[in-house]
Scaffold this active site. Sequence first.
Site, PDB file in Angstrom:
ATOM      1  N   ASP A 174       0.778  -1.006   0.103  1.00  0.00           N
ATOM      2  CA  ASP A 174       0.017  -0.172   0.020  1.00  0.00           C
ATOM      3  C   ASP A 174       0.743   1.176   0.101  1.00  0.00           C
ATOM      4  OD1 ASP A 174       0.984   0.480   2.726  1.00  0.00           O
ATOM      5  OD2 ASP A 174      -0.740  -0.951   3.315  1.00  0.00           O
ATOM      6  N   LYS A 197      -4.457   0.021  -3.359  1.00  0.00           N
ATOM      7  CA  LYS A 197      -5.633  -0.836  -2.905  1.00  0.00           C
ATOM      8  C   LYS A 197      -6.516   0.082  -2.239  1.00  0.00           C
ATOM      9  CE  LYS A 197      -3.672  -2.623   1.436  1.00  0.00           C
ATOM     10  NZ  LYS A 197      -3.019  -3.628   1.916  1.00  0.00           N
ATOM     11  N   THR A 228      -4.699 -11.532   8.638  1.00  0.00           N
ATOM     12  CA  THR A 228      -5.544 -12.317   8.013  1.00  0.00           C
ATOM     13  C   THR A 228      -5.051 -12.912   6.543  1.00  0.00           C
ATOM     14  OG1 THR A 228      -6.993 -10.804   6.890  1.00  0.00           O
ATOM     15  CG2 THR A 228      -7.792 -11.658   8.986  1.00  0.00           C
ATOM     16  N   ALA A 229      -4.026 -12.220   6.075  1.00  0.00           N
ATOM     17  CA  ALA A 229      -3.319 -12.461   4.815  1.00  0.00           C
ATOM     18  C   ALA A 229      -4.068 -12.096   3.640  1.00  0.00           C
ATOM     19  CB  ALA A 229      -2.799 -13.847   4.774  1.00  0.00           C
ATOM     20  N   GLY A 230      -5.392 -11.640   3.744  1.00  0.00           N
ATOM     21  CA  GLY A 230      -6.214 -11.283   2.582  1.00  0.00           C
ATOM     22  C   GLY A 230      -5.588 -10.100   1.580  1.00  0.00           C
TER      23      GLY A 230
END
Length: 316
Positions: A174, A197, A228-230
């Site tokens: 990001d 993003k 959460t690794a999303g």
Amino acid sequence: MIVEDSKRLRIFAGNANPELANEIAAHLGVKVGEAFVGHFNNGEIQVIVDESVRGKEVFIVQPTCFPVNENLMELLIMVDAFKRASARHVTAVIPYYGYARQDRKTRGREPISAKLIANLLTTAGVSRVITMDLHAGQIQGFFDIPVDHLPGVPILAEYIAAKNLDDLVVVSPDLGGVTRARQLADRLQAPIAIIEKRRPAPGVAEVMNTIGSVEGKTAIIIDDIVDTAGSLVEGAKALSRLGAKEVYACCTHPVLTNPAIERINNSNIKELIVANTIPLPPEKQIPKIKTLSVAPLLSEAILRIFGELSVSKLFD
């Protein structure tokens, strides 16, 4: 290393990461101090220090990782016990600083929990804090006591460089992580790219665009935390779509809450490189995850603080 005048230095550990505390003590040539950290029958935390710390320099190794509130209360109660036992100074070694992502108000009537934790630590009697890769560097300013903020990038860079990967590009997940990506890129002598993003909801990320070329390159995504690794997995997919030949990832703090392990296992990420600021239970120690120790870095920082030497010289 063997600490001179080690009789004044004491390393203690709560229950958050005793393995790391033992590693640090071994590097310093001392033993972890004798203290019981458990519970009363009603669930309240019980701390009993089983040796004299009068006039000693006490360092408590306790990341405030899951269970966050339990580990935080252990740390606060341990600090109080050592201060009441006449320790000269109490330094909190907090490799992972919980609540760091709550560092500002993003909407009305929200707390700034990272500041509250700083106040609690100071009120409990902490003389100094050693931490690593705060989610927001400005959190150092929440404290009115010295904070030694150690970077994880040198440890990650050394391991990645030893792999001798070709055509590297370092990727920030990001816009806010560009500085960290640049630090890694400078050490690896590689260009950088940036994933743009947006987050329509907490824990949900959508890749909108990528700034910089990744085609035909080995991409290294770097972040401070993987939760959460999303975002990580979606970013890795986007890099492959844009022509990256391989995707690696690295972070300092492997929070890895569900369904992170499943996502990483099923992703196109070849390897996730993490530090042991947070201990990984056996079910999270999958072949795709490589854990590096921060014990040498933390022990050197402790040694320099104990010897009243510059900590910043570690990274010159």
